[in-house]
Motif scaffolding. Structure first.
Motif, PDB file in Angstrom:
ATOM      1  N   ARG A 344      42.536   2.581  32.587  1.00 18.82           N
ATOM      2  CA  ARG A 344      42.181   3.728  32.253  1.00 18.82           C
ATOM      3  C   ARG A 344      40.741   4.161  32.062  1.00 18.82           C
ATOM      4  O   ARG A 344      40.204   4.877  32.496  1.00 18.82           O
ATOM      5  N   THR A 345      39.965   3.137  31.516  1.00 22.66           N
ATOM      6  CA  THR A 345      38.625   3.015  31.180  1.00 22.66           C
ATOM      7  C   THR A 345      37.929   1.799  31.572  1.00 22.66           C
ATOM      8  O   THR A 345      37.550   1.112  30.904  1.00 22.66           O
ATOM      9  N   PRO A 346      37.914   1.369  32.872  1.00 24.30           N
ATOM     10  CA  PRO A 346      37.413   0.314  32.979  1.00 24.30           C
ATOM     11  C   PRO A 346      35.736   0.038  33.055  1.00 24.30           C
ATOM     12  O   PRO A 346      35.278  -1.068  32.800  1.00 24.30           O
ATOM     13  N   GLU A 347      35.086   1.128  32.943  1.00 23.38           N
ATOM     14  CA  GLU A 347      33.696   0.986  32.542  1.00 23.38           C
ATOM     15  C   GLU A 347      33.261   0.429  31.317  1.00 23.38           C
ATOM     16  O   GLU A 347      32.377   0.021  30.982  1.00 23.38           O
ATOM     17  N   ALA A 348      34.341   0.896  30.161  1.00 25.58           N
ATOM     18  CA  ALA A 348      34.063   0.430  29.020  1.00 25.58           C
ATOM     19  C   ALA A 348      34.557  -1.030  28.815  1.00 25.58           C
ATOM     20  O   ALA A 348      33.793  -1.632  27.873  1.00 25.58           O
ATOM     21  N   LEU A 349      35.445  -1.371  29.401  1.00 33.40           N
ATOM     22  CA  LEU A 349      35.947  -2.863  29.370  1.00 33.40           C
ATOM     23  C   LEU A 349      34.926  -3.868  30.152  1.00 33.40           C
ATOM     24  O   LEU A 349      35.032  -4.997  29.632  1.00 33.40           O
ATOM     25  N   ASN A 350      34.586  -3.347  30.989  1.00 30.20           N
ATOM     26  CA  ASN A 350      33.805  -4.147  31.874  1.00 30.20           C
ATOM     27  C   ASN A 350      32.571  -3.599  32.242  1.00 30.20           C
ATOM     28  O   ASN A 350      32.153  -2.773  33.132  1.00 30.20           O
ATOM     29  N   PRO A 351      31.465  -3.597  31.303  1.00 31.56           N
ATOM     30  CA  PRO A 351      29.903  -2.977  31.523  1.00 31.56           C
ATOM     31  C   PRO A 351      29.458  -3.455  32.880  1.00 31.56           C
ATOM     32  O   PRO A 351      29.445  -4.557  33.330  1.00 31.56           O
ATOM     33  N   GLY A 352      28.791  -2.360  33.402  1.00 31.78           N
ATOM     34  CA  GLY A 352      28.018  -2.609  34.694  1.00 31.78           C
ATOM     35  C   GLY A 352      26.789  -3.380  34.624  1.00 31.78           C
ATOM     36  O   GLY A 352      26.149  -3.486  33.649  1.00 31.78           O
ATOM     37  N   MET A 353      26.682  -4.325  35.553  1.00 34.84           N
ATOM     38  CA  MET A 353      25.222  -4.816  35.616  1.00 34.84           C
ATOM     39  C   MET A 353      24.257  -4.495  36.493  1.00 34.84           C
ATOM     40  O   MET A 353      23.129  -4.816  36.232  1.00 34.84           O
ATOM     41  N   ILE A 354      24.783  -3.926  37.627  1.00 34.67           N
ATOM     42  CA  ILE A 354      23.742  -3.525  38.447  1.00 34.67           C
ATOM     43  C   ILE A 354      23.926  -1.980  38.700  1.00 34.67           C
ATOM     44  O   ILE A 354      25.084  -1.633  39.395  1.00 34.67           O
ATOM     45  N   LEU A 356      21.825  -2.000  35.214  1.00 35.96           N
ATOM     46  CA  LEU A 356      22.320  -2.868  33.820  1.00 35.96           C
ATOM     47  C   LEU A 356      22.438  -1.481  32.875  1.00 35.96           C
ATOM     48  O   LEU A 356      21.912  -0.531  32.745  1.00 35.96           O
ATOM     49  N   VAL A 357      23.622  -1.738  32.084  1.00 38.58           N
ATOM     50  CA  VAL A 357      24.197  -0.791  31.271  1.00 38.58           C
ATOM     51  C   VAL A 357      24.344  -1.651  29.988  1.00 38.58           C
ATOM     52  O   VAL A 357      25.052  -2.766  29.902  1.00 38.58           O
ATOM     53  N   ALA A 358      24.125  -1.122  28.775  1.00 32.93           N
ATOM     54  CA  ALA A 358      24.184  -1.678  27.493  1.00 32.93           C
ATOM     55  C   ALA A 358      25.852  -1.658  27.308  1.00 32.93           C
ATOM     56  O   ALA A 358      26.330  -0.551  27.289  1.00 32.93           O
ATOM     57  N   PRO A 359      26.542  -2.633  26.720  1.00 36.89           N
ATOM     58  CA  PRO A 359      27.665  -2.304  26.381  1.00 36.89           C
ATOM     59  C   PRO A 359      28.038  -1.745  24.923  1.00 36.89           C
ATOM     60  O   PRO A 359      27.211  -1.761  24.302  1.00 36.89           O
ATOM     61  N   THR A 360      29.189  -0.869  25.074  1.00 30.19           N
ATOM     62  CA  THR A 360      29.462  -0.178  23.870  1.00 30.19           C
ATOM     63  C   THR A 360      30.823  -0.477  23.325  1.00 30.19           C
ATOM     64  O   THR A 360      31.727  -1.013  24.203  1.00 30.19           O
ATOM     65  N   LEU A 361      31.012  -0.071  22.207  1.00 26.55           N
ATOM     66  CA  LEU A 361      32.709  -0.554  21.563  1.00 26.55           C
ATOM     67  C   LEU A 361      33.398   0.548  21.754  1.00 26.55           C
ATOM     68  O   LEU A 361      33.223   1.571  21.062  1.00 26.55           O
ATOM     69  N   PRO A 362      34.465   0.471  22.595  1.00 28.27           N
ATOM     70  CA  PRO A 362      35.461   1.754  22.740  1.00 28.27           C
ATOM     71  C   PRO A 362      36.240   1.793  21.582  1.00 28.27           C
ATOM     72  O   PRO A 362      36.641   0.366  20.952  1.00 28.27           O
ATOM     73  N   LEU A 363      36.357   3.014  21.207  1.00 27.77           N
ATOM     74  CA  LEU A 363      37.372   2.903  19.722  1.00 27.77           C
ATOM     75  C   LEU A 363      38.523   2.658  20.000  1.00 27.77           C
ATOM     76  O   LEU A 363      39.207   1.584  19.193  1.00 27.77           O
ATOM     77  N   TRP A 364      39.402   3.163  20.586  1.00 24.60           N
ATOM     78  CA  TRP A 364      40.967   2.828  20.816  1.00 24.60           C
ATOM     79  C   TRP A 364      41.327   1.598  21.243  1.00 24.60           C
ATOM     80  O   TRP A 364      42.219   0.870  20.831  1.00 24.60           O
ATOM     81  N   PRO A 365      40.538   0.810  22.215  1.00 25.25           N
ATOM     82  CA  PRO A 365      40.816  -0.645  22.510  1.00 25.25           C
ATOM     83  C   PRO A 365      40.510  -1.475  21.185  1.00 25.25           C
ATOM     84  O   PRO A 365      41.226  -2.359  21.017  1.00 25.25           O
ATOM     85  N   ALA A 366      39.245  -1.170  20.565  1.00 29.89           N
ATOM     86  CA  ALA A 366      39.114  -2.017  19.326  1.00 29.89           C
ATOM     87  C   ALA A 366      40.030  -1.971  18.389  1.00 29.89           C
ATOM     88  O   ALA A 366      40.465  -2.796  17.748  1.00 29.89           O
ATOM     89  N   ALA A 367      40.661  -0.645  18.072  1.00 28.79           N
ATOM     90  CA  ALA A 367      41.700  -0.501  17.162  1.00 28.79           C
ATOM     91  C   ALA A 367      42.916  -1.521  17.584  1.00 28.79           C
ATOM     92  O   ALA A 367      43.743  -1.909  16.769  1.00 28.79           O
ATOM     93  N   ALA A 368      43.157  -1.627  18.903  1.00 28.84           N
ATOM     94  CA  ALA A 368      44.521  -2.137  19.600  1.00 28.84           C
ATOM     95  C   ALA A 368      43.957  -3.657  19.108  1.00 28.84           C
ATOM     96  O   ALA A 368      45.085  -4.463  18.742  1.00 28.84           O
ATOM     97  N   VAL A 369      42.930  -4.106  19.264  1.00 27.40           N
ATOM     98  CA  VAL A 369      42.606  -5.633  19.001  1.00 27.40           C
ATOM     99  C   VAL A 369      42.826  -5.924  17.609  1.00 27.40           C
ATOM    100  O   VAL A 369      43.251  -7.014  17.337  1.00 27.40           O
ATOM    101  N   LEU A 370      42.626  -4.905  16.747  1.00 26.48           N
ATOM    102  CA  LEU A 370      42.860  -5.072  15.137  1.00 26.48           C
ATOM    103  C   LEU A 370      44.393  -5.247  14.991  1.00 26.48           C
ATOM    104  O   LEU A 370      44.871  -5.904  13.859  1.00 26.48           O
TER     105      LEU A 370
END
Length: 392
Positions: A344-354, A356-370
């Motif tokens: 659904r959100t590949p750009e949030a789980l795989n930050p771009g390199m070219i 260069l994009v700073a990684p961010t913490l997606p909320l609902w995937p982080a809640a899923a990890v918890l």
């Protein structure tokens, strides 16, 4: 002054919630908490490792590492084989460091604009085309190597969590009869290293108490010889115990059943490999899942038939209870939700390199990890009984 140990009462109330206590028979509620099925720990850890393969976001990977570390710290028993988590953690750090060193020395075919340093480049012959030693080291190259190395390190740490939480001897009891010989070899290999580490620590502590050196070449040599002698004695004792219990003896099975078992097992494993490859590739999405399910069914049927060759009984087999379903289900939920998030959100789980994009913490995937923290609350390590003192 006399001391006595308080009786073990209320074991369930101190280690499990009340809604979980009600799922067990009344005679068991006043006893100590039964150990969790070791297969549940492995399913939970492998599911976390599967979730780690779906992302390169360092924040999510760090959250997965923290989740496994908290569960290990809360649920790990006091046993020699349970001390392997730190070894896997150090191995993961070594893998990450090696990946970064190779990225700096060999470079990357991807272009990068943020140059960190330019190393002297070593010319290579024509047959080594595509390989570069030295040259420009860019931020993009280092970050790509760091993200890939961190993902592999997270996978190793999850496997280390399973080794620290699951008793290998009890895991052997849960294996089907067809895998008994292979399981014994794996269990012996898994338990040899922790026992070796425990022997080294014990001998070094004894030498320090006697005022003898335990470092340097001489100290290590005098520690290594007793450790090897103890390992040899342990191996001889294990071989005698296995022979006394009839290890390696098989029952008479018709040739037709043996051929059918071999065909089903090999065909099932090939189907699992082909189905997994289909799920991981873009072109195999249509046939990957059916082939994987057919391979799993064939492999399970082969294992079922193969169990006839080594009939055996289990003394006090581990129960797959409600806690085991919850532990395995929490890991499966983490893997399923992160797989869904990767689609659904590949750009949030795989930050771009070219670029260069700073990684961010997606909320609902982080809640899923918890959700992977659930085992820490439903299967903690039982508390040590308190010691009460009699008045003197």
């Amino acid at each position: 002054m006399l001391e006595r140990t308080a009786p073990r009462t209320g074991g369930w109330s101190s280690a499990a919630p009340s809604w979980l206590i009600a799922q067990f028979p009344a005679p068991l509620r006043g006893a100590a908490v039964p150990p969790l099925h070791p297969g549940a720990w492995w399913l939970w850890a492998l599911a976390l490792g599967t979730a780690a393969t779906r992302t390169t976001n360092p924040l999510l990977l760090a959250l997965l590492i923290a989740t496994s570390a908290y569960v290990v710290a809360t649920c790990r028993p006091n046993a020699p084989w349970a001390r392997s988590y730190s070894v896997f953690f150090k191995l993961a750090l070594a893998v990450l460091l090696i990946r970064l060193v190779f990225a700096v020395l060999l470079g990357s075919p991807l272009p990068g604009t943020h140059v960190i340093v330019t190393l002297p480049e070593i010319p290579l012959p024509d047959w080594a085309q595509g390989i570069r030693l030295g040259g420009k080291v860019t931020v993009e190259t280092v970050l790509i190597a760091f993200y890939d190395g961190l993902r592999l390190a997270t996978l190793l740490i999850c496997v280390g969590a399973a080794n620290s939480l699951a008793n290998p001897t009890r895991l052997l009891k849960s294996l089907p009869g067809a895998l008994y010989e292979i399981g014994v070899a794996v269990v012996v290999a898994l338990t040899y290293a922790p026992n070796l580490i425990a022997d080294v620590q014990r001998l070094r502590a004894a030498r320090r108490l006697r005022g003898r050196p335990d470092t340097g070449f001489r100290g290590l040599l005098q520690v290594a010889l007793p450790v090897l002698e103890g390992a040899l004695e342990r191996s001889v004792a294990l071989a005698a115990a296995m022979d006394a219990r009839g290890y390696g003896r098989t029952a008479d099975v018709p040739p037709r059943v043996r051929r059918t078992t071999t065909a089903l097992t090999l065909g099932g494993l090939l189907g699992v490999c082909a189905g997994t490859y289909g799920l991981l590739t873009a072109d195999g999405g249509t046939y990957g899942l059916p082939v994987l399910l057919a391979g799993v069914v064939a492999a399970l049927a082969g294992l079922r038939l193969g169990s006839r060759r080594s009939p055996r009984t289990r003394y006090r087999p581990d129960r797959w209870d409600v806690r085991a379903w919850l532990v395995a289900g929490s890991g499966a939920a983490v893997a399923a939700l992160l797989t869904l998030a990767a689609d659904r959100t590949p750009e949030a789980l795989n930050p771009g390199m070219i670029p260069l994009v700073a990684p961010t913490l997606p909320l609902w995937p982080a809640a899923a990890v918890l959700l992977g923290l659930l085992p820490a609350f439903i299967s903690p390590t039982p508390r040590t009984p308190a010691v009460t003192k009699e008045p003197s």
